[in-house]
Design a protein around this motif. Structure first.
Motif, mmCIF file in Angstrom:
data_model
loop_
_atom_site.group_PDB
_atom_site.id
_atom_site.type_symbol
_atom_site.label_atom_id
_atom_site.label_comp_id
_atom_site.label_asym_id
_atom_site.label_seq_id
_atom_site.Cartn_x
_atom_site.Cartn_y
_atom_site.Cartn_z
ATOM 1 N N UNK A 149 0.916 -1.160 0.007
ATOM 2 C CA UNK A 149 -0.193 -0.035 0.133
ATOM 3 C C UNK A 149 0.897 1.098 -0.077
ATOM 4 N N UNK A 150 0.262 2.252 -0.197
ATOM 5 C CA UNK A 150 1.083 3.460 -0.424
ATOM 6 C C UNK A 150 1.565 4.154 0.876
ATOM 7 N N UNK A 207 5.218 4.310 2.054
ATOM 8 C CA UNK A 207 5.695 5.664 2.515
ATOM 9 C C UNK A 207 6.491 5.502 3.823
ATOM 10 N N UNK A 208 6.079 4.422 4.635
ATOM 11 C CA UNK A 208 7.054 4.089 5.683
ATOM 12 C C UNK A 208 8.477 3.724 5.530
ATOM 13 N N UNK A 209 8.504 3.137 4.536
ATOM 14 C CA UNK A 209 9.981 2.504 4.027
ATOM 15 C C UNK A 209 10.645 3.768 3.447
ATOM 16 N N UNK A 210 9.855 4.935 2.750
ATOM 17 C CA UNK A 210 10.468 5.941 2.536
ATOM 18 C C UNK A 210 11.042 6.993 3.420
ATOM 19 N N UNK A 211 10.234 7.220 4.695
ATOM 20 C CA UNK A 211 10.785 7.799 5.739
ATOM 21 C C UNK A 211 11.626 6.907 6.481
ATOM 22 N N UNK A 212 11.588 5.865 6.543
ATOM 23 C CA UNK A 212 13.077 4.785 6.986
ATOM 24 C C UNK A 212 14.199 5.368 6.380
ATOM 25 N N UNK A 213 14.096 5.301 5.195
ATOM 26 C CA UNK A 213 15.467 5.538 4.355
ATOM 27 C C UNK A 213 15.777 7.051 4.711
ATOM 28 N N UNK A 214 14.858 7.800 4.526
ATOM 29 C CA UNK A 214 15.234 9.515 4.621
ATOM 30 C C UNK A 214 15.843 9.718 6.080
#
Length: 266
Positions: A251-252, A256-263
């Motif tokens: 899901x988005x 987004x959770x993965x994105x925030x983790x990488x960021x």
């Protein structure tokens, strides 16, 4: 780095040999001014990319590729009795001396702003001398520049003749105004793609204006943003792979959770 003790004269001789009608390289022989333009642009971007990546050990090779483009044009000019490499050197040397009277003359320009103002003034005189029929400060801006760079150049020319905001707030207000106009078009019962494109263009143009007022280069700023997004997206891909997941099955919110983790990990 290997050293072969080649000189600029050797490079010019190599270029002449490549263009030799009988014994030259078939590819080099068939080129003309127009055909090598795409290669020139590519080499210029490769120089910029090398610098931005900090790979300065690669820079001599990339600059050599770019210099070769100048040598190629010069050879074509010489073959057509138009100009040669010496004329190119004379032209740029004369221009640099003329545009730096505070270094090579008696002018007193004590600040970077004074130097820039004098530079633009000198360029304006040069443009008028080359095109006496010019009616606009924008007349000789190349249309094939990348759109962001051309927008920046247009705005700089306008600023040089006083058509510019002197403070930041109205620049920012203009972005909000253009964004509102985009949204107003999207709220229409029947959306007009052409009008939406016009409003999106106005919004991008206003954003370039903000970048310029903050003394940044829009092409460089967007390349930096592209690199940052690519780096983070590749991080998301690796994280998903490590967890045995496919982005198309997530899901988005998960992505987004993965994105925030990488960021957060940068």
């Amino acid at each position: 780095m290997e050293h072969y003790n080649y000189s600029l004269g050797d490079l010019l001789s190599i270029m002449a040999a490549l263009r030799d009608p009988e014994n030259g390289c078939p590819w080099d022989q068939k080129q003309d001014f127009a055909s090598i333009v795409p290669h020139t642009l590519e080499e210029a971007y490769e120089v910029a990319d090398t610098i931005e990546r900090g790979e300065l050990s690669e820079l001599p090779g990339e600059l050599g590729d770019l210099l070769f483009q100048v040598v190629f044009y010069s050879r074509l000019g010489e073959e057509q009795s138009l100009f040669n490499f010496g004329d190119v050197v004379q032209a740029i040397s004369h221009k640099l001396v003329r545009r730096h009277p505070h270094v090579f003359g008696n002018a007193e320009l004590d600040s970077e702003e004074q130097v820039k103002a004098n530079w633009e003034k000198t360029k304006a005189v040069e443009r008028r001398s080359k095109n006496v029929t010019a009616t606009s400060a924008l007349d000789d801006i190349p249309r094939n520049l990348p759109a962001l760079s051309r927008a920046n150049k247009i705005q700089k020319r306008c600023s040089a003749v006083g058509f510019d905001w002197r403070e930041l707030p109205p620049v920012v207000d203009k972005i909000h105004e253009e964004l509102d106009e985009v949204m107003a078009e999207l709220d229409q019962p029947e959306q007009d793609p052409d009008r939406i494109a016009d409003e999106l263009g106005d919004l991008l143009f206003a954003c370039v204006n903000l970048v310029r007022h903050l003394k940044q280069d829009p092409e460089a700023v967007l390349r930096r943003a592209n690199d940052k997004f690519e780096r983070r997206f590749r991080g998301v891909e690796l994280a998903l792979q490590a967890d045995g997941k496919d982005s198309r099955d997530c899901s988005l919110d998960e992505l987004d959770a993965y994105w925030r983790q990488i960021k957060a990990g940068e």
